[in-house]
Write an enzyme that holds these catalytic residues in place. Structure first.
Site, PDB file in Angstrom:
ATOM      1  CG  ASP A  24      -2.000   0.898   1.122  1.00  0.00           C
ATOM      2  OD1 ASP A  24      -2.550   1.333   0.033  1.00  0.00           O
ATOM      3  OD2 ASP A  24      -2.594   1.221   2.268  1.00  0.00           O
ATOM      4  CB  SER A  69      -8.620  -5.091  -3.309  1.00  0.00           C
ATOM      5  OG  SER A  69      -9.377  -3.928  -3.590  1.00  0.00           O
ATOM      6  CG  ASN A  72      -7.720  -1.784  -5.636  1.00  0.00           C
ATOM      7  OD1 ASN A  72      -6.833  -2.631  -5.399  1.00  0.00           O
ATOM      8  ND2 ASN A  72      -8.017  -1.073  -4.627  1.00  0.00           N
TER       9      ASN A  72
HETATM   10  C1  IPE Z   1      -5.248  -2.844  -0.483  1.00  0.00           C
HETATM   11  O1  IPE Z   1      -4.941  -1.494  -0.783  1.00  0.00           O
HETATM   12  C2  IPE Z   1      -5.257  -3.498  -1.941  1.00  0.00           C
HETATM   13  C3  IPE Z   1      -3.943  -3.746  -2.428  1.00  0.00           C
HETATM   14  C4  IPE Z   1      -2.855  -3.279  -2.058  1.00  0.00           C
HETATM   15  C5  IPE Z   1      -3.816  -4.192  -3.827  1.00  0.00           C
HETATM   16  P1  IPE Z   1      -6.000  -0.474  -1.045  1.00  0.00           P
HETATM   17  O2  IPE Z   1      -5.254   0.978  -0.916  1.00  0.00           O
HETATM   18  O3  IPE Z   1      -6.942  -0.571  -2.207  1.00  0.00           O
HETATM   19  O4  IPE Z   1      -7.003  -0.511   0.503  1.00  0.00           O
HETATM   20  P2  IPE Z   1      -7.767   0.571   1.260  1.00  0.00           P
HETATM   21  O5  IPE Z   1      -8.779   1.157   0.170  1.00  0.00           O
HETATM   22  O6  IPE Z   1      -7.167   1.455   1.776  1.00  0.00           O
HETATM   23  O7  IPE Z   1      -8.693  -0.446   2.222  1.00  0.00           O
HETATM   24  C1  IPE Z   2      -1.341   0.572  -3.452  1.00  0.00           C
HETATM   25  O1  IPE Z   2      -1.111   1.759  -3.323  1.00  0.00           O
HETATM   26  C2  IPE Z   2      -1.385  -0.006  -4.826  1.00  0.00           C
HETATM   27  C3  IPE Z   2      -2.722  -0.670  -5.340  1.00  0.00           C
HETATM   28  C4  IPE Z   2      -3.650  -0.721  -4.410  1.00  0.00           C
HETATM   29  C5  IPE Z   2      -2.967  -1.148  -6.782  1.00  0.00           C
HETATM   30  P1  IPE Z   2      -2.254   2.914  -3.435  1.00  0.00           P
HETATM   31  O2  IPE Z   2      -2.737   3.142  -4.843  1.00  0.00           O
HETATM   32  O3  IPE Z   2      -3.497   2.170  -2.833  1.00  0.00           O
HETATM   33  O4  IPE Z   2      -1.674   4.015  -3.007  1.00  0.00           O
HETATM   34  P2  IPE Z   2      -2.389   4.993  -1.776  1.00  0.00           P
HETATM   35  O5  IPE Z   2      -3.002   4.271  -0.600  1.00  0.00           O
HETATM   36  O6  IPE Z   2      -3.377   5.778  -2.389  1.00  0.00           O
HETATM   37  O7  IPE Z   2      -1.355   5.847  -1.291  1.00  0.00           O
HETATM   38 MG    MG Z   3      -4.015   2.424  -0.471  1.00  0.00          MG
END
Ligand code: IPE
Ligand code: IPE
Ligand code: MG
Length: 254
Positions: A24, A69, A72
């Site tokens: 993340d 996810s 996502n």
């Molecule tokens: C979880 O991260 C999914 C992945 C790392 C692929 P997200 O950034 O999508 O999760 P939330 O939305 O903060 O719960």
């Molecule tokens: C994790 O980083 C990657 C995916 C979920 C694909 P994020 O895209 O969730 O990055 P933040 O949480 O917005 O910083």
């Molecule tokens: Mg994230």
């Protein structure tokens, strides 16, 4: 270095078998640099490469990376399509290297929602590396822990109907053997970067007893030393002796 030998051997025995990572913070990492989110996703690929290499050198049996996810899809359309494209490119580029390193690649998740081209690439990569005997690398894509338990239940019920079994015949092992991680050890260590302390519908069944490690680092900054620190933390939680990130790194230099 010589007097570290015994500790190092003890550390090696106590390593987690299965490490799962919620990668993340790509977006926040990019934002802090005044760049678009996609810049963070691209930088995250290098952290994936480092993590896989470090885990392999430590002799970890299974690594699972949460790449996309089931939730996502709710992100802006251009970010979703960029992530898909990046996934395609990385898969095409990295699979040979994984194969050369005897790594078995599995994509876990509901891949039916991906483009036919991506689905074909996924199948090819899995077939190519199927016979490998080294580390298993699960990449969770369009994955949700609730989905995994639901699809396992569906498959189990079909099989049970064929065999004339009823609800009272279900055991935990039967359900576990239909999960996307069937046959693999449960998660020992779950790592989430970027400060959030949530599971975000990751491996709900498989993390029942996992130690959970939350790091403030954003994913693109996660490197070999970060991984070694997380593993040392795990070893210290689980066992009765101390071990440092440096000692875990020393294992890498054996
Ligand atoms: C979880 O991260 C999914 C992945 C790392 C692929 P997200 O950034 O999508 O999760 P939330 O939305 O903060 O719960
Ligand atoms: C994790 O980083 C990657 C995916 C979920 C694909 P994020 O895209 O969730 O990055 P933040 O949480 O917005 O910083
Ligand atoms: Mg994230």
């Amino acid at each position: 270095m010589a007097d570290h030998t015994i500790d190092t051997a003890l550390c090696a025995e106590s390593l987690p078998k299965h490490v799962a990572i919620i990668m993340d913070g790509n977006g926040r990492w990019a934002k802090a640099k005044g760049k678009p989110r996609v810049f963070g996703h691209k930088a995250g690929v290098e952290a994936v490469r480092k993590t896989v290499s470090t885990a392999k050198r430590l002799g970890i049996q299974v690594v699972t990376l949460f790449a996309f996810s089931s939730e996502n899809w709710r992100r802006p359309e251009d970010e979703v399509s960029l992530l898909m494209e990046l996934f395609m490119t990385v898969l095409g580029r990295e699979v040979k290297r994984l194969h050369k390193n005897n790594i078995r690649l599995r994509i876990i998740g509901d891949t039916s929602r991906f483009s036919p081209r991506l689905q074909r690439k996924i199948a090819e990569a899995e077939v190519l590396t199927e016979g490998n005997t080294g580390m298993i690398l699960n990449v969770a894509a369009n994955y949700g822990g609730q989905w995994d338990i639901m699809q396992a239940t569906q498959r189990l019920l079909h099989k049970m109907a064929e065999q004339g079994l009823t609800a009272s015949d279900i055991t935990e092992d039967m359900l576990a053997s239909e999960l996307s991680t069937a046959g693999q050890p449960d998660v020992d260590l779950l790592i989430r970067t970027s400060g959030e302390c949530r599971v975000s519908n990751f491996m709900l069944w498989q993390t029942a007893y996992a130690e959970m490690y939350f790091s403030e680092q954003h994913w693109p900054d996660f490197d070999e030393a970060s991984f070694a620190d997380a593993v040392a933390w795990f070893v210290n939680r689980e066992r009765r002796f101390g071990c440092t990130g440096e000692q875990i790194q020393a294992l890498l230099e054996r």
